[in-house]
Design a protein around this motif. Structure first.
Motif, PDB file in Angstrom:
ATOM      1  N   GLU A 147      57.215  34.663  16.471  1.00 17.15           N
ATOM      2  CA  GLU A 147      58.480  34.407  16.113  1.00 17.15           C
ATOM      3  C   GLU A 147      58.530  33.324  15.026  1.00 17.15           C
ATOM      4  O   GLU A 147      57.605  32.907  14.678  1.00 17.15           O
TER       5      GLU A 147
ATOM      6  N   THR B 204      53.808  33.062  20.048  1.00 15.61           N
ATOM      7  CA  THR B 204      54.015  32.328  21.127  1.00 15.61           C
ATOM      8  C   THR B 204      53.515  32.863  22.554  1.00 15.61           C
ATOM      9  O   THR B 204      53.095  32.087  23.517  1.00 15.61           O
ATOM     10  N   GLN B 205      53.079  34.157  22.500  1.00 16.77           N
ATOM     11  CA  GLN B 205      52.406  34.831  23.775  1.00 16.77           C
ATOM     12  C   GLN B 205      52.266  36.121  23.559  1.00 16.77           C
ATOM     13  O   GLN B 205      52.233  36.612  22.545  1.00 16.77           O
ATOM     14  N   ASN B 206      51.615  36.565  24.448  1.00 23.25           N
ATOM     15  CA  ASN B 206      51.103  38.109  24.324  1.00 23.25           C
ATOM     16  C   ASN B 206      52.057  38.841  23.595  1.00 23.25           C
ATOM     17  O   ASN B 206      53.463  38.890  24.201  1.00 23.25           O
ATOM     18  N   SER B 207      51.907  39.477  22.488  1.00 22.72           N
ATOM     19  CA  SER B 207      52.524  40.459  21.643  1.00 22.72           C
ATOM     20  C   SER B 207      53.988  39.982  21.182  1.00 22.72           C
ATOM     21  O   SER B 207      54.855  40.622  21.132  1.00 22.72           O
ATOM     22  N   VAL B 208      53.909  38.657  21.126  1.00 18.90           N
ATOM     23  CA  VAL B 208      55.208  37.983  20.529  1.00 18.90           C
ATOM     24  C   VAL B 208      55.141  36.982  19.614  1.00 18.90           C
ATOM     25  O   VAL B 208      54.257  36.207  19.738  1.00 18.90           O
TER      26      VAL B 208
ATOM     27  N   ILE C  43      62.100  37.407  15.682  1.00 20.69           N
ATOM     28  CA  ILE C  43      61.333  37.550  16.643  1.00 20.69           C
ATOM     29  C   ILE C  43      60.684  38.806  16.511  1.00 20.69           C
ATOM     30  O   ILE C  43      61.472  39.850  16.537  1.00 20.69           O
TER      31      ILE C  43
ATOM     32  N   PHE D 284      62.010  27.707  26.975  1.00 26.47           N
ATOM     33  CA  PHE D 284      60.907  28.251  27.744  1.00 26.47           C
ATOM     34  C   PHE D 284      60.414  27.353  28.994  1.00 26.47           C
ATOM     35  O   PHE D 284      60.653  26.097  29.106  1.00 26.47           O
TER      36      PHE D 284
ATOM     37  N   GLU E  84      52.291  26.162  28.137  1.00 28.02           N
ATOM     38  CA  GLU E  84      52.517  26.702  26.855  1.00 28.02           C
ATOM     39  C   GLU E  84      50.973  27.410  26.646  1.00 28.02           C
ATOM     40  O   GLU E  84      49.882  26.695  26.837  1.00 28.02           O
ATOM     41  N   LYS E  85      51.163  28.432  25.808  1.00 31.41           N
ATOM     42  CA  LYS E  85      49.873  28.935  25.554  1.00 31.41           C
ATOM     43  C   LYS E  85      49.040  28.343  24.320  1.00 31.41           C
ATOM     44  O   LYS E  85      49.590  27.699  23.631  1.00 31.41           O
TER      45      LYS E  85
END
Lengths: 87, 87
Positions: free
Chosen positions: B34, B28-32, B4, B75, B79-80
């Motif tokens: 994996e 997966t998401q803002n600033s993430v 991650i 989660f 879902e983005k």
């Protein structure tokens, strides 16, 4: 166990989510909290968070490592200041 | 291994960081980001990222779990969409 929680939450709810997470974990970066936590605390944190968010719009990701020794964390660059500046 | 990567990067560099991460991992998401990655690929990704960022201002966090079965990911919420909308 070690937990990383990342979130993408509408601006109307993000302060509430951060305040709740700060009760249980450590803020490391924008939308990322982490730390060691018991299973009971984690379940409590989760249920409280999920009462705050709107699941149609917001999202929460939970990464759980039962034994912290199975996770290696490193970081590069500027350490972010504490979150108090946001509250 | 499962990795991650979370980042907090100045807006001038964030697109470049995202494009680089997208070569190796899943957003997966803002600033993430994996995903599963080999050690060699991870080292290459790291060195390329660290050429992009300004370590005095930006930060990158790496969470590495050697054996993916030691990590449980769940989660909640929306879902983005895929990241392509950013490029």
């Amino acid at each position: 166990m070690f937990v990383i929680i990342t979130y993408d939450v509408n601006v109307k709810r993000v302060n509430k989510v951060c305040k709740k997470l700060k009760e249980y974990l450590t803020w490391t970066q924008n939308s990322v909290f982490e730390g060691e936590i018991t299973k009971t605390q984690f379940m409590k944190c989760k249920s409280e968070l999920e009462k705050i968010i709107d699941p149609d719009v917001d999202s929460l990701y939970y990464y759980v490592v039962e034994n912290p020794k199975h996770l290696k964390k490193t970081f590069v660059g500027a350490e972010k200041g504490d979150m108090d500046i946001f509250f």
